[in-house]
Design a protein around this motif. Sequence first.
Motif, mmCIF file in Angstrom:
data_model
loop_
_atom_site.group_PDB
_atom_site.id
_atom_site.type_symbol
_atom_site.label_atom_id
_atom_site.label_comp_id
_atom_site.label_asym_id
_atom_site.label_seq_id
_atom_site.Cartn_x
_atom_site.Cartn_y
_atom_site.Cartn_z
ATOM 1 N N TRP A 144 32.730 44.167 35.184
ATOM 2 C CA TRP A 144 32.651 42.780 34.692
ATOM 3 C C TRP A 144 33.932 42.465 33.947
ATOM 4 C CZ3 TRP A 144 29.359 38.735 35.243
ATOM 5 C CH2 TRP A 144 29.565 37.650 34.375
ATOM 6 N N ILE A 145 34.698 41.484 34.431
ATOM 7 C CA ILE A 145 35.935 41.167 33.729
ATOM 8 C C ILE A 145 36.006 39.700 33.330
ATOM 9 C CG2 ILE A 145 37.147 43.013 34.963
ATOM 10 C CD1 ILE A 145 38.689 41.014 36.485
ATOM 11 N N GLU A 146 36.826 39.483 32.317
ATOM 12 C CA GLU A 146 37.075 38.155 31.801
ATOM 13 C C GLU A 146 38.591 38.054 31.696
ATOM 14 O OE1 GLU A 146 34.333 37.593 28.312
ATOM 15 O OE2 GLU A 146 35.970 36.314 27.653
ATOM 16 N N THR A 147 39.196 37.052 32.295
ATOM 17 C CA THR A 147 40.644 36.883 32.163
ATOM 18 C C THR A 147 41.040 35.426 32.341
ATOM 19 O OG1 THR A 147 42.826 37.565 33.003
ATOM 20 C CG2 THR A 147 41.053 37.518 34.627
ATOM 21 N N PRO A 148 41.849 34.825 31.471
ATOM 22 C CA PRO A 148 42.352 35.397 30.231
ATOM 23 C C PRO A 148 41.204 35.766 29.293
ATOM 24 C CG PRO A 148 43.482 33.335 30.727
ATOM 25 C CD PRO A 148 42.371 33.457 31.700
ATOM 26 N N THR A 149 41.438 36.756 28.424
ATOM 27 C CA THR A 149 40.381 37.172 27.515
ATOM 28 C C THR A 149 40.334 36.255 26.308
ATOM 29 O OG1 THR A 149 41.721 38.703 26.216
ATOM 30 C CG2 THR A 149 40.720 39.571 28.231
ATOM 31 N N ASN A 150 39.236 36.387 25.605
ATOM 32 C CA ASN A 150 38.878 35.474 24.539
ATOM 33 C C ASN A 150 38.713 36.258 23.248
ATOM 34 O OD1 ASN A 150 37.593 33.575 22.935
ATOM 35 N ND2 ASN A 150 35.728 33.542 24.142
ATOM 36 N N PRO A 151 39.493 36.039 22.239
ATOM 37 C CA PRO A 151 40.508 35.005 22.076
ATOM 38 C C PRO A 151 41.953 35.490 22.209
ATOM 39 C CG PRO A 151 39.898 35.837 19.919
ATOM 40 C CD PRO A 151 39.198 36.700 20.953
ATOM 41 N N THR A 152 42.211 36.760 22.569
ATOM 42 C CA THR A 152 43.605 37.221 22.466
ATOM 43 C C THR A 152 44.414 37.000 23.748
ATOM 44 O OG1 THR A 152 43.036 39.496 22.980
ATOM 45 C CG2 THR A 152 43.072 38.901 20.657
ATOM 46 N N MET A 153 43.824 36.299 24.708
ATOM 47 C CA MET A 153 44.563 35.824 25.875
ATOM 48 C C MET A 153 45.276 36.949 26.631
ATOM 49 S SD MET A 153 43.646 32.709 25.588
ATOM 50 C CE MET A 153 44.555 32.053 26.968
ATOM 51 N N GLN A 154 44.610 38.124 26.681
ATOM 52 C CA GLN A 154 45.139 39.171 27.558
ATOM 53 C C GLN A 154 44.882 38.757 29.001
ATOM 54 O OE1 GLN A 154 43.781 43.248 26.851
ATOM 55 N NE2 GLN A 154 43.176 42.546 24.822
ATOM 56 N N ILE A 155 45.727 39.243 29.884
ATOM 57 C CA ILE A 155 45.551 38.942 31.303
ATOM 58 C C ILE A 155 45.194 40.240 32.021
ATOM 59 C CG2 ILE A 155 46.703 38.136 33.407
ATOM 60 C CD1 ILE A 155 46.284 35.880 31.399
ATOM 61 N N ILE A 156 44.125 40.178 32.804
ATOM 62 C CA ILE A 156 43.706 41.341 33.585
ATOM 63 C C ILE A 156 44.026 41.071 35.050
ATOM 64 C CG2 ILE A 156 41.697 42.686 34.312
ATOM 65 C CD1 ILE A 156 40.587 41.900 31.436
ATOM 66 N N ASP A 157 44.575 42.063 35.708
ATOM 67 C CA ASP A 157 45.002 41.943 37.104
ATOM 68 C C ASP A 157 43.768 41.997 38.014
ATOM 69 O OD1 ASP A 157 46.037 42.241 39.654
ATOM 70 O OD2 ASP A 157 47.686 43.530 38.993
ATOM 71 N N ILE A 158 43.305 40.832 38.440
ATOM 72 C CA ILE A 158 42.052 40.753 39.212
ATOM 73 C C ILE A 158 42.166 41.565 40.501
ATOM 74 C CG2 ILE A 158 40.446 39.211 40.416
ATOM 75 C CD1 ILE A 158 41.244 37.017 38.409
ATOM 76 N N GLU A 159 43.289 41.410 41.200
ATOM 77 C CA GLU A 159 43.453 42.114 42.479
ATOM 78 C C GLU A 159 43.373 43.640 42.293
ATOM 79 O OE1 GLU A 159 46.952 40.427 44.247
ATOM 80 O OE2 GLU A 159 46.035 40.466 46.246
ATOM 81 N N ALA A 160 44.004 44.124 41.228
ATOM 82 C CA ALA A 160 44.011 45.565 40.965
ATOM 83 C C ALA A 160 42.603 46.062 40.626
ATOM 84 C CB ALA A 160 44.979 45.892 39.831
ATOM 85 N N VAL A 161 41.850 45.265 39.852
ATOM 86 C CA VAL A 161 40.482 45.659 39.496
ATOM 87 C C VAL A 161 39.600 45.657 40.744
ATOM 88 C CG1 VAL A 161 38.431 45.025 38.169
ATOM 89 C CG2 VAL A 161 40.692 44.820 37.114
ATOM 90 N N VAL A 162 39.761 44.632 41.560
ATOM 91 C CA VAL A 162 38.951 44.523 42.780
ATOM 92 C C VAL A 162 39.203 45.732 43.688
ATOM 93 C CG1 VAL A 162 38.781 43.232 44.946
ATOM 94 C CG2 VAL A 162 38.675 42.017 42.765
ATOM 95 N N LYS A 163 40.455 46.157 43.748
ATOM 96 C CA LYS A 163 40.813 47.298 44.602
ATOM 97 C C LYS A 163 40.052 48.553 44.142
ATOM 98 C CE LYS A 163 44.936 49.795 46.168
ATOM 99 N NZ LYS A 163 45.149 50.855 45.177
ATOM 100 N N ILE A 164 40.028 48.768 42.828
ATOM 101 C CA ILE A 164 39.312 49.925 42.279
ATOM 102 C C ILE A 164 37.808 49.785 42.551
ATOM 103 C CG2 ILE A 164 38.722 51.155 40.145
ATOM 104 C CD1 ILE A 164 41.531 50.234 39.090
#
Length: 384
Positions: A144-164
């Motif tokens: 389960w991912i959230e991006t940008p994150t709340n509230p520190t606005m980190q960015i998670i690489d959706i494509e990389a997570v999906v691959k895993i």
Amino acid sequence: MDNTSYKFGTKAIHAGAEPDPTTGAIMTPIFQTSTFVQEYPGKHKGYAYARGKNPTREALQKNIAALENGKFALCFSSGMGAIDAVIKLLRPGDEVVTGDDLYGGSYRMFTKVFANYGITFHFVDMSNAENIRNFINSKTKLIWIETPTNPTMQIIDIEAVVKIAREHKVISAVDNTFASPYLQNPLDLGADIVMHSVTKYLGGHSDVVMGALVTNSDNLYEQLAFIHNSCGATPGPMDSFLVMRGIKTLHLRMERHCFNGRKVAEYLVSHPKIEKVYWPGFPSHPNHAIAKKQMRDFGGMISIVLKDKSVENTFKLASSFKVFSLAESLGGVESLVNHPATMTHASIPKAEREKAGVVDNLLRLSVGVEDIEDLLSDLKQALG
Ligand SMILES: *Cc1c(COP(=O)(O)O)cnc(C)c1O
């Protein structure tokens, strides 16, 4: 209409909205009814009872599916209702890998509700997607991912997570609330489920609480639709109508949110009273390149850390705005300021919260669509 053939703004206005066949009304009527008359048992026009299906909600669901380039959408009576349905795909003993900088309500539901049903949650720093691998085992069923994150606005690489997730045959779900479908479409990057707190950018006018799930998978849709109807967190027709109306200007609002967001971030980053500005549009943001790759623009959500660490002075600042309003929530036309440590993220223990950067002198801004001159002078007077 064919959902796939038009560009975003045209879909926002037209997808799901067919003229009413009986009157020609261009706006989808508010079918304010709980039940539908049957000719004889089982013979009806496709609608039996409004928890299961309501024509106004159906039109909205088609619209949201089109915006996320998905086959199916389901609307829920809140964003939390939508997340609840996703977790109910799991069984006791199953495990979930999720981020360590989550919406406070998601963290609360995972740790205080579903942990009691034998589901284990791992809260992981996902700013480097490879970290996820250390928490995956044979019991893992969902990332389960959230991006940008709340509230520190980190960015998670959706494509990389999906691959895993795919390597391990695990469902991947993305809370896309902060980006909105205008900025980011996780299904296009391979995610299995997209979730929205429709309350925020989709609704956009701070007048409705609603959630949504979108998927391309027939199998997931069938399971989620079963939970939707069985557990019953379904929204009413009036709220569905209001959200359809709100979405018609989503692309226009988002353009202005992004424009204003950039101006506000640039103003704040050079302000002498500000220690740090979290906004993925800065080239210095640690995952700026990923944000650029997976988002169309950088949005209007910004967090700031004040140089002054005292919580009293942070509160004083938060209450001294004239155009920004001090309130929870985000994504509406009006600019809001929020103190996550005591408002949206109060349900996360202080130590956990501070580990994720949610310190007492952090304020989160949801930059609205007012005139930028007024927003900048409001920031100037409040900080001055
Ligand atoms: C608001 C929010 C939710 C919860 O949605 P509700 O509509 O308030 O139930 C979930 N995730 C994020 C990122 C949110 O901002």
